[in-house]
Design a protein around this motif. Structure first.
Motif, mmCIF file in Angstrom:
data_model
loop_
_atom_site.group_PDB
_atom_site.id
_atom_site.type_symbol
_atom_site.label_atom_id
_atom_site.label_comp_id
_atom_site.label_asym_id
_atom_site.label_seq_id
_atom_site.Cartn_x
_atom_site.Cartn_y
_atom_site.Cartn_z
ATOM 1 N N UNK A 96 -16.412 -28.917 0.408
ATOM 2 C CA UNK A 96 -16.596 -27.317 -0.045
ATOM 3 C C UNK A 96 -18.235 -27.296 -0.271
ATOM 4 N N UNK A 97 -18.247 -25.860 0.315
ATOM 5 C CA UNK A 97 -19.718 -25.427 -0.615
ATOM 6 C C UNK A 97 -19.384 -24.867 -1.991
ATOM 7 N N UNK A 98 -20.324 -25.158 -2.869
ATOM 8 C CA UNK A 98 -20.288 -24.844 -4.147
ATOM 9 C C UNK A 98 -21.323 -23.654 -4.549
ATOM 10 N N UNK A 99 -20.961 -22.821 -5.457
ATOM 11 C CA UNK A 99 -22.148 -21.822 -6.339
ATOM 12 C C UNK A 99 -22.032 -22.587 -7.643
ATOM 13 N N UNK A 100 -21.199 -23.057 -8.087
ATOM 14 C CA UNK A 100 -21.235 -23.972 -9.285
ATOM 15 C C UNK A 100 -19.967 -25.000 -9.245
ATOM 16 N N UNK A 101 -20.348 -25.971 -10.034
ATOM 17 C CA UNK A 101 -19.417 -27.048 -10.157
ATOM 18 C C UNK A 101 -19.247 -27.874 -11.426
ATOM 19 N N UNK A 102 -18.284 -27.942 -12.172
ATOM 20 C CA UNK A 102 -18.252 -28.850 -13.483
ATOM 21 C C UNK A 102 -18.913 -30.247 -13.063
ATOM 22 N N UNK A 103 -19.715 -30.488 -13.710
ATOM 23 C CA UNK A 103 -20.519 -31.763 -13.483
ATOM 24 C C UNK A 103 -19.819 -33.036 -13.784
ATOM 25 N N UNK A 104 -18.712 -32.755 -14.540
ATOM 26 C CA UNK A 104 -17.867 -33.879 -14.965
ATOM 27 C C UNK A 104 -17.109 -34.303 -13.861
ATOM 28 N N UNK A 105 -16.377 -33.498 -12.884
ATOM 29 C CA UNK A 105 -15.846 -33.550 -11.643
ATOM 30 C C UNK A 105 -16.834 -34.586 -10.515
ATOM 31 N N UNK A 106 -17.923 -34.230 -10.780
ATOM 32 C CA UNK A 106 -19.084 -35.296 -10.006
ATOM 33 C C UNK A 106 -19.217 -36.504 -10.597
ATOM 34 N N UNK A 107 -19.556 -36.536 -11.923
ATOM 35 C CA UNK A 107 -19.697 -37.957 -12.595
ATOM 36 C C UNK A 107 -18.421 -38.686 -12.533
#
Length: 135
Positions: A96-107
């Motif tokens: 997906x392309x993001x404009x914002x993402x919750x960093x907890x999901x990435x971490x």
């Protein structure tokens, strides 16, 4: 008939030359976490680091410096990869392309020592500090 094809070929060449003459990476962008610059200093020596327990919305934005503060202008589209600490292998976080993402999901997909790698979707956006070390 050949004259029409010659004019069409000339037109295509002119358009392709104009397109390749445009300059890439002309706008400075940066990673922001809840509106705060992630890099410790916006210079060639700057380092991007976040704690493994960080929270907030991660964005990439063209940045302006006003009143001794870096400000995000608008959320730009970006993609995310994760570079493994041990092997250096990069794997896409999502297609997906993001404009914002919750960093907890990435971490949640990272370990300490890994890097979050941010990829811009617009070749006019320079993102020199595109790797974020997880501490």
């Amino acid at each position: 008939m050949t004259n029409k094809f010659g004019i069409l070929a000339l037109f295509i060449c002119l358009i392709s030359n104009v397109a390749t003459a445009q300059r890439s990476f002309t706008n400075c962008t940066a990673a922001f976490l809840d509106g705060r610059l992630v890099v410790n200093e916006y210079s060639p020596e700057g380092k991007c680091m976040v704690d493994s327990t960080a929270q907030g919305m991660l964005t990439v934005s063209p940045a302006t410096y006003e009143n001794n503060v870096w400000k995000a202008d608008y959320a730009a589209e970006f993609m995310i990869a994760i570079r493994d600490k041990n092997t250096g292998t990069m794997c896409m976080f999502s297609d997906k392309k993001f404009k914002k993402v919750d960093i907890r999901k990435v971490l949640a997909k990272c370990r300490k020592g890994d890097h979050i790698v941010l990829l811009t979707m617009d070749n006019h956006l320079a993102l020199p500090h595109n790797e974020i070390l997880i501490q």
